[in-house]
Design a protein around this motif. Structure first.
Motif, PDB file in Angstrom:
ATOM      1  N   ALA A  79       0.730  -1.225  -0.023  1.00  0.00           N
ATOM      2  CA  ALA A  79       0.060   0.161   0.024  1.00  0.00           C
ATOM      3  C   ALA A  79       0.857   1.439  -0.128  1.00  0.00           C
ATOM      4  N   ILE A  80       2.011   1.274   0.806  1.00  0.00           N
ATOM      5  CA  ILE A  80       2.826   2.450   0.721  1.00  0.00           C
ATOM      6  C   ILE A  80       3.385   2.460  -0.652  1.00  0.00           C
ATOM      7  N   GLU A  81       3.810   1.427  -1.268  1.00  0.00           N
ATOM      8  CA  GLU A  81       4.616   1.580  -2.567  1.00  0.00           C
ATOM      9  C   GLU A  81       3.704   2.110  -3.384  1.00  0.00           C
ATOM     10  N   ARG A  82       2.147   1.851  -3.461  1.00  0.00           N
ATOM     11  CA  ARG A  82       1.418   2.600  -4.389  1.00  0.00           C
ATOM     12  C   ARG A  82       1.330   4.007  -4.257  1.00  0.00           C
ATOM     13  N   LYS A  83       1.928   4.356  -3.085  1.00  0.00           N
ATOM     14  CA  LYS A  83       1.751   5.764  -2.736  1.00  0.00           C
ATOM     15  C   LYS A  83       2.970   6.450  -3.138  1.00  0.00           C
ATOM     16  N   GLY A  84       4.000   5.660  -3.817  1.00  0.00           N
ATOM     17  CA  GLY A  84       5.198   6.431  -4.243  1.00  0.00           C
ATOM     18  C   GLY A  84       6.541   6.023  -3.319  1.00  0.00           C
ATOM     19  N   TYR A  85       6.052   5.726  -2.296  1.00  0.00           N
ATOM     20  CA  TYR A  85       7.241   5.524  -1.501  1.00  0.00           C
ATOM     21  C   TYR A  85       7.747   4.035  -1.313  1.00  0.00           C
ATOM     22  N   ALA A  86       9.136   3.777  -0.814  1.00  0.00           N
ATOM     23  CA  ALA A  86       9.494   2.641  -0.562  1.00  0.00           C
ATOM     24  C   ALA A  86       9.176   2.080   0.801  1.00  0.00           C
ATOM     25  N   ALA A  87       8.981   0.769   0.928  1.00  0.00           N
ATOM     26  CA  ALA A  87       8.781   0.145   2.170  1.00  0.00           C
ATOM     27  C   ALA A  87       9.361  -1.293   2.278  1.00  0.00           C
ATOM     28  N   LEU A  88       9.846  -1.574   3.445  1.00  0.00           N
ATOM     29  CA  LEU A  88      10.238  -2.984   3.545  1.00  0.00           C
ATOM     30  C   LEU A  88       9.939  -3.718   4.937  1.00  0.00           C
ATOM     31  N   PRO A  89       9.061  -4.544   4.776  1.00  0.00           N
ATOM     32  CA  PRO A  89       8.384  -5.202   5.598  1.00  0.00           C
ATOM     33  C   PRO A  89       9.520  -6.195   6.648  1.00  0.00           C
ATOM     34  N   VAL A  90       9.550  -6.016   7.842  1.00  0.00           N
ATOM     35  CA  VAL A  90      10.219  -6.933   8.423  1.00  0.00           C
ATOM     36  C   VAL A  90       9.512  -8.070   9.280  1.00  0.00           C
ATOM     37  N   ALA A  91       9.862  -9.113   9.025  1.00  0.00           N
ATOM     38  CA  ALA A  91       8.941 -10.228   9.617  1.00  0.00           C
ATOM     39  C   ALA A  91       9.111 -10.458  11.034  1.00  0.00           C
ATOM     40  N   ALA A  92       7.918 -10.937  11.411  1.00  0.00           N
ATOM     41  CA  ALA A  92       7.687 -10.982  13.063  1.00  0.00           C
ATOM     42  C   ALA A  92       8.688 -11.778  13.782  1.00  0.00           C
ATOM     43  N   SER A  93       9.118 -12.789  13.153  1.00  0.00           N
ATOM     44  CA  SER A  93      10.197 -13.727  13.706  1.00  0.00           C
ATOM     45  C   SER A  93      11.578 -13.613  12.733  1.00  0.00           C
ATOM     46  N   GLN A  94      11.920 -12.439  12.405  1.00  0.00           N
ATOM     47  CA  GLN A  94      13.142 -12.287  11.494  1.00  0.00           C
ATOM     48  C   GLN A  94      14.349 -12.786  12.318  1.00  0.00           C
ATOM     49  N   SER A  95      15.281 -13.397  11.634  1.00  0.00           N
ATOM     50  CA  SER A  95      16.602 -13.810  12.257  1.00  0.00           C
ATOM     51  C   SER A  95      17.531 -13.407  11.170  1.00  0.00           C
ATOM     52  N   LEU A  96      18.751 -12.981  11.587  1.00  0.00           N
ATOM     53  CA  LEU A  96      19.775 -12.930  10.555  1.00  0.00           C
ATOM     54  C   LEU A  96      20.667 -14.160  10.419  1.00  0.00           C
ATOM     55  N   GLY A  97      20.217 -15.188  10.614  1.00  0.00           N
ATOM     56  CA  GLY A  97      20.938 -16.385  10.322  1.00  0.00           C
ATOM     57  C   GLY A  97      21.818 -16.918  11.605  1.00  0.00           C
ATOM     58  N   LYS A  98      22.500 -17.862  11.166  1.00  0.00           N
ATOM     59  CA  LYS A  98      23.212 -18.460  12.419  1.00  0.00           C
ATOM     60  C   LYS A  98      24.279 -17.556  12.983  1.00  0.00           C
ATOM     61  N   ASN A  99      24.800 -16.501  12.414  1.00  0.00           N
ATOM     62  CA  ASN A  99      25.657 -15.765  13.024  1.00  0.00           C
ATOM     63  C   ASN A  99      25.202 -14.851  13.869  1.00  0.00           C
ATOM     64  N   ASP A 100      23.848 -14.539  13.753  1.00  0.00           N
ATOM     65  CA  ASP A 100      23.354 -13.467  14.839  1.00  0.00           C
ATOM     66  C   ASP A 100      21.626 -14.164  14.794  1.00  0.00           C
ATOM     67  N   PRO A 101      21.400 -15.238  15.336  1.00  0.00           N
ATOM     68  CA  PRO A 101      20.178 -16.051  15.330  1.00  0.00           C
ATOM     69  C   PRO A 101      19.103 -15.255  16.090  1.00  0.00           C
ATOM     70  N   TYR A 102      19.331 -14.380  17.082  1.00  0.00           N
ATOM     71  CA  TYR A 102      18.424 -13.468  18.079  1.00  0.00           C
ATOM     72  C   TYR A 102      17.969 -12.415  17.664  1.00  0.00           C
ATOM     73  N   ARG A 103      18.464 -11.890  16.352  1.00  0.00           N
ATOM     74  CA  ARG A 103      18.241 -10.560  15.801  1.00  0.00           C
ATOM     75  C   ARG A 103      17.788 -10.546  14.476  1.00  0.00           C
ATOM     76  N   GLY A 104      16.783  -9.614  14.133  1.00  0.00           N
ATOM     77  CA  GLY A 104      16.381  -9.090  12.808  1.00  0.00           C
ATOM     78  C   GLY A 104      17.262  -7.829  12.547  1.00  0.00           C
ATOM     79  N   VAL A 105      16.741  -7.344  11.338  1.00  0.00           N
ATOM     80  CA  VAL A 105      17.574  -6.039  11.162  1.00  0.00           C
ATOM     81  C   VAL A 105      17.380  -4.678  12.218  1.00  0.00           C
ATOM     82  N   LEU A 106      16.169  -5.035  13.022  1.00  0.00           N
ATOM     83  CA  LEU A 106      15.804  -3.813  14.030  1.00  0.00           C
ATOM     84  C   LEU A 106      15.028  -4.750  15.104  1.00  0.00           C
ATOM     85  N   PRO A 107      15.029  -4.363  16.515  1.00  0.00           N
ATOM     86  CA  PRO A 107      14.139  -5.046  17.254  1.00  0.00           C
ATOM     87  C   PRO A 107      12.805  -4.412  17.146  1.00  0.00           C
ATOM     88  N   HIS A 108      11.600  -5.227  16.795  1.00  0.00           N
ATOM     89  CA  HIS A 108      10.422  -4.587  16.690  1.00  0.00           C
ATOM     90  C   HIS A 108       9.863  -3.803  17.966  1.00  0.00           C
TER      91      HIS A 108
END
Ligand code: SF4
Ligand code: SF4
Length: 219
Positions: A79-108
């Motif tokens: 919906a945000i993209e359709r208004k002409g802006y960029a948007a990146l959804p961050v998954a509820a249980s995002q993990s950055l993988g085995k090197n940092d398994p308890y963290r996503g790109v930011l804490p929700h």
């Protein structure tokens, strides 16, 4: 921008979110300076199945809540993209993988606190004004300049130590909470305990005891 904010909030609520907030981030994340924070309330009946340990019912419910959040975040980003802006959804249980398994790109919880939706408790969990910690969160990062609607709240745990006392892993420190909860509990210790004792329930990925005992959830 107020109209767009109201429109996005109405869409998120219609799609299944229970709380929605907006904020400018203190530091850009993945190049984005703004965020939408969304939360989905967990079922009281499901949480009632947690005693001093996780339950199969809670594990399934946790995954369903995450799936709903991810869908709402994805649809909001579109919906945000359709208004002409960029948007990146961050998954509820995002993990950055085995090197940092308890963290996503930011804490929700950081986006939720900056949006004025609640505060981080001593448990390291986000406690919303409306539902306490009985909820799951997701975030949509964006370059759309959406400003906060609500003031940032102070931590409201007071002298309570219920979660620290109840944690079977001894992973909650009981210290003054931070915005991201990083120094409030030991994520690695929590995860290790769960994997050692509850492999049979979702491979030890969820617990819920610190949600169950929090008095802020009984209001
Ligand atoms: S999820 Fe369970 S083990 Fe982890 S901090 Fe909460 S009470 Fe402790
Ligand atoms: S159980 Fe008590 S100390 Fe822990 S998060 Fe809830 S209110 Fe705060």
């Amino acid at each position: 921008m107020n109209d767009i904010r109201a429109e996005l909030k109405a869409l998120a609520l219609e799609w299944g979110a229970d709380i929605v907030g907006f904020c400018r981030l203190d530091t850009p994340v993945e190049g984005f300076s703004y965020a939408l924070s969304i939360g989905v309330k967990l079922s009281d009946a499901v949480l009632a199945t947690i005693e001093n340990a996780p339950s199969f019912v809670y594990f399934q419910h946790y995954r369903t809540a995450n799936a709903l959040l991810d869908t709402v975040a994805f649809r909001l980003a579109r919906a945000i993209e359709r208004k002409g802006y960029a948007a990146l959804p961050v998954a509820a249980s995002q993990s950055l993988g085995k090197n940092d398994p308890y963290r996503g790109v930011l804490p929700h919880k950081t986006a939720a606190v900056l949006s004025g939706l609640g505060f981080v408790g001593k448990s390291g969990l986000f406690l919303s004004t409306e539902f306490g910690s009985k909820l799951r969160l997701a975030t949509v990062l964006t370059d759309m300049p959406v400003q906060r609607e609500l003031p940032v709240l102070e931590n409201g745990c007071g002298g309570c130590t219920a979660c620290q006392n109840a944690c079977p892993a001894g992973a909650i420190f009981g210290e003054k909470p931070t915005t991201d909860g990083e120094r409030n509990f030991d994520a690695e210790k929590c995860s290790r305990y769960m994997k050692e004792h509850f492999q049979d329930i979702g491979r030890g990925s969820v617990c819920g005891v610190c949600i169950k005992v929090c008095p802020k959830n009984k209001l």
